[in-house]
Design a protein around this motif. Structure first.
Motif, mmCIF file in Angstrom:
data_model
loop_
_atom_site.group_PDB
_atom_site.id
_atom_site.type_symbol
_atom_site.label_atom_id
_atom_site.label_comp_id
_atom_site.label_asym_id
_atom_site.label_seq_id
_atom_site.Cartn_x
_atom_site.Cartn_y
_atom_site.Cartn_z
ATOM 1 N N HIS A 1 -21.675 4.493 33.701
ATOM 2 C CA HIS A 1 -22.251 3.540 32.428
ATOM 3 C C HIS A 1 -21.506 4.235 31.325
ATOM 4 O O HIS A 1 -21.812 5.152 30.854
ATOM 5 C CB HIS A 1 -23.674 3.358 32.443
ATOM 6 C CG HIS A 1 -23.966 2.315 31.377
ATOM 7 N ND1 HIS A 1 -25.434 1.550 31.711
ATOM 8 C CD2 HIS A 1 -23.271 1.654 30.337
ATOM 9 C CE1 HIS A 1 -25.396 0.590 30.782
ATOM 10 N NE2 HIS A 1 -24.200 0.684 30.080
ATOM 11 N N GLY A 2 -20.729 3.285 30.491
ATOM 12 C CA GLY A 2 -19.981 3.578 29.387
ATOM 13 C C GLY A 2 -20.214 2.546 28.375
ATOM 14 O O GLY A 2 -20.078 1.338 28.735
ATOM 15 N N ARG A 3 -20.266 2.980 27.246
ATOM 16 C CA ARG A 3 -20.066 1.907 26.071
ATOM 17 C C ARG A 3 -19.423 2.309 24.601
ATOM 18 O O ARG A 3 -19.554 3.511 24.345
ATOM 19 C CB ARG A 3 -21.417 1.252 25.611
ATOM 20 C CG ARG A 3 -22.378 2.361 24.942
ATOM 21 C CD ARG A 3 -22.480 1.908 23.774
ATOM 22 N NE ARG A 3 -23.807 0.914 23.352
ATOM 23 C CZ ARG A 3 -23.638 -0.069 23.079
ATOM 24 N NH1 ARG A 3 -22.643 -0.552 22.804
ATOM 25 N NH2 ARG A 3 -24.791 -0.863 22.993
ATOM 26 N N ASN A 4 -18.611 1.364 24.270
ATOM 27 C CA ASN A 4 -18.375 1.541 22.485
ATOM 28 C C ASN A 4 -19.682 0.800 21.745
ATOM 29 O O ASN A 4 -19.805 -0.278 22.254
ATOM 30 C CB ASN A 4 -16.918 0.945 22.450
ATOM 31 C CG ASN A 4 -16.030 1.761 22.787
ATOM 32 O OD1 ASN A 4 -16.224 3.215 23.165
ATOM 33 N ND2 ASN A 4 -14.616 1.442 22.443
ATOM 34 N N LEU A 5 -19.970 1.493 20.758
ATOM 35 C CA LEU A 5 -20.701 0.532 19.803
ATOM 36 C C LEU A 5 -19.789 0.292 18.469
ATOM 37 O O LEU A 5 -19.313 1.500 18.032
ATOM 38 C CB LEU A 5 -21.983 1.518 19.443
ATOM 39 C CG LEU A 5 -22.843 0.615 18.644
ATOM 40 C CD1 LEU A 5 -24.291 0.649 18.850
ATOM 41 C CD2 LEU A 5 -22.735 1.032 17.085
ATOM 42 N N ASP A 6 -19.619 -0.736 18.364
ATOM 43 C CA ASP A 6 -18.743 -1.349 17.183
ATOM 44 C C ASP A 6 -19.614 -1.911 16.215
ATOM 45 O O ASP A 6 -20.439 -2.986 16.446
ATOM 46 C CB ASP A 6 -17.753 -2.270 17.650
ATOM 47 C CG ASP A 6 -16.883 -1.802 18.697
ATOM 48 O OD1 ASP A 6 -16.804 -0.419 18.992
ATOM 49 O OD2 ASP A 6 -16.177 -2.448 19.297
ATOM 50 N N THR A 7 -19.511 -1.565 14.995
ATOM 51 C CA THR A 7 -20.588 -2.223 14.053
ATOM 52 C C THR A 7 -19.890 -2.001 12.580
ATOM 53 O O THR A 7 -19.007 -1.137 12.328
ATOM 54 C CB THR A 7 -21.938 -1.752 14.144
ATOM 55 O OG1 THR A 7 -22.666 -2.420 13.126
ATOM 56 C CG2 THR A 7 -22.046 -0.402 13.268
ATOM 57 N N GLY A 8 -20.280 -2.822 11.608
ATOM 58 C CA GLY A 8 -19.850 -2.776 10.271
ATOM 59 C C GLY A 8 -18.769 -4.203 9.920
ATOM 60 O O GLY A 8 -18.387 -4.283 8.866
ATOM 61 N N LEU A 9 -18.689 -5.242 10.824
ATOM 62 C CA LEU A 9 -17.950 -6.272 10.675
ATOM 63 C C LEU A 9 -18.024 -6.853 9.329
ATOM 64 O O LEU A 9 -19.502 -7.253 9.222
ATOM 65 C CB LEU A 9 -17.926 -7.088 11.791
ATOM 66 C CG LEU A 9 -16.871 -8.389 11.798
ATOM 67 C CD1 LEU A 9 -15.805 -7.901 11.795
ATOM 68 C CD2 LEU A 9 -17.525 -9.248 12.819
ATOM 69 N N PHE A 10 -17.099 -7.222 8.611
ATOM 70 C CA PHE A 10 -17.239 -7.930 7.231
ATOM 71 C C PHE A 10 -17.982 -7.006 6.274
ATOM 72 O O PHE A 10 -18.442 -7.711 5.175
ATOM 73 C CB PHE A 10 -17.917 -9.177 7.615
ATOM 74 C CG PHE A 10 -17.052 -10.154 8.445
ATOM 75 C CD1 PHE A 10 -15.789 -10.048 8.757
ATOM 76 C CD2 PHE A 10 -17.720 -10.966 9.435
ATOM 77 C CE1 PHE A 10 -15.012 -10.897 9.348
ATOM 78 C CE2 PHE A 10 -17.089 -11.642 10.136
ATOM 79 C CZ PHE A 10 -15.633 -11.866 10.411
ATOM 80 N N LEU A 11 -18.333 -6.043 6.433
ATOM 81 C CA LEU A 11 -19.297 -5.043 5.720
ATOM 82 C C LEU A 11 -18.078 -4.055 4.816
ATOM 83 O O LEU A 11 -18.402 -2.728 5.213
ATOM 84 C CB LEU A 11 -20.477 -4.343 6.161
ATOM 85 C CG LEU A 11 -21.481 -5.365 6.567
ATOM 86 C CD1 LEU A 11 -22.559 -4.591 7.367
ATOM 87 C CD2 LEU A 11 -22.291 -6.126 5.617
#
Length: 393
Positions: free
Chosen positions: A152-162
């Motif tokens: 199981h793998g994941r990228n956490l992407d955040t901060g859009l429009f900030l």
């Protein structure tokens, strides 16, 4: 200035349309050599002792990370104030104070402790703990090798429009969250219950593993009312018969004893906001994407005829699996392409990390990549950078 900022999402879409047509071919090559990651980017490990009173559980982490949390939250606060009127901002803060006092035990008490330890007002600690649901894009993958072993793998992407930094081509909030990224070992009665990858001072769970049981990641789901309707019901109508997404996942990680129990809990609990739960287990075939409405759900299992991918893996970004993603988002299409090119015989942590390192699956919003194996209890995460040329998301 505020009118320009209000148009920023549209400007980004226009930019991406141009970027896609002029540079898309640069991002069609699957990454083959990103693994193993740079050990200096490894996320540090801390302990959360659930035997301590909630007010004290975050003290060691706040002592080290508190000033960086304050700086990040102050920046987000100023970004919000630059977009909305001062009156609307004051209404928002007042309601966040009200929301905090209505949160269930032990989340309210833990946030009060974080507020006292960091010096942040409780309203801003609350904002920090719920902003994920408004500003994220993510990618999660579950793969099964020929022997039935699950990864199981994941990228956490955040901060859009900030806060887009035009000089450095970075999202300000994503940059500030990288040094706040931590691996947490949750313990009770001297025993480890589970591990998670999180942000210091964030009391919910977005990426986690329970050894010999299951793995879990959370991806945002876009819907017409998002989580706003649930939040309004919570504030205006005192509707407490619904769960906050990241609080539910923490409860599942603490209490669920099996993949099946976790799947049931994540599928049937009424939610404040729609979401995708990506759940992996121990046995061959134990993998699924749970597409959640606030009250209903859809489950796509590993190997299902519903999948648009191969029978040995699942890919989720931020769009329903039965729909095509929008023209400007290549992440799911490219992840499928890279998985199929490699084939099941190469299913491994290295394959997942390489896929997660392929642009634009790796993008300017990517804060960390995580890898998990339930059978061994292995969980690792690394903060990420995306050198230019790189997509904003």
């Amino acid at each position: 200035m505020k009118s320009i900022l209000a148009l920023f999402p549209l400007l980004v879409v226009v930019y991406l349309a141009f970027f896609t047509s002029s540079h898309g071919k640069e991002f069609q090559k699957c990454e083959r050599s990103a693994y193993p990651p740079d050990k200096h980017a490894a996320v540090p490990l801390y302990e959360v002792d659930l035997d301590l009173p909630p007010l004290q559980r975050w003290a060691p982490l706040m002592k080290e990370k508190g000033p960086k949390i304050v700086a990040m939250v102050d920046d987000v606060k100023n970004l919000i104030r630059s977009v909305v009127s001062e009156k609307l901002y004051e209404i928002l803060i007042k309601n966040l104070d009200k929301v905090a006092t209505t949160l269930p035990y032990p989340f309210y008490e833990e946030m009060v402790g974080i507020s006292a330890l960091s010096g942040l007002p409780l309203s801003l600690v609350t904002m920090y703990n719920i902003f994920y649901e408004a500003f994220t894009l993510c990618t999660s993958i579950i793969a099964q090798d020929p022997s039935g072993y699950l990864y199981h793998g994941r990228n956490l992407d955040t901060g859009l429009f900030l806060g887009w930094d035009t000089k450095n081509h970075t999202w300000r909030v994503a940059e500030q969250l990288r040094p706040l990224t931590v691996q947490l070992e949750w313990k009770k009665n001297g025993t480890t219950l589970f591990h998670s990858i999180s942000f210091a001072g964030y009391v919910g769970v977005l990426t986690a593993i329970k050894k010999d049981r299951f793995t879990l990641s959370v991806d945002k789901r876009f819907a017409l009312n998002g989580g706003f309707m649930g939040l309004l019901e919570w504030i205006l109508f005192d509707d407490r018969d619904q769960s906050w997404v990241a609080f539910l996942t923490r409860e599942v990680m603490q209490e669920a004893k099996s993949f099946a129990e976790a799947q049931t809990k994540l599928s049937k609990t009424r939610l404040l906001a729609p979401v995708y739960f990506i759940l992996g287990g121990m046995q061959p075939g134990e993998g699924c994407i749970i597409t959640r409405y606030r009250d209903n759900f859809d489950i796509m299992n590993l190997g299902s005829s519903q999948t648009r991918s191969g029978s040995w893996y699942l890919v989720e970004t931020n769009f329903d699996h039965w729909k095509n993603p929008p023209f400007f988002d290549y992440r799911r299409t490219l992840a499928n392409q890279c998985m199929m090119e490699s084939g099941q015989k190469n299913a491994s942590l290295s394959l997942l990390y390489n896929v997660l390192s392929t642009k634009p699956i790796l993008n300017k919003e990517t804060v960390y990549s995580a890898l998990m194996v339930a059978r061994s209890g292995r969980i690792q995460a690394w903060t990420r950078e995306c050198p230019d040329p790189c997509w904003p998301w």
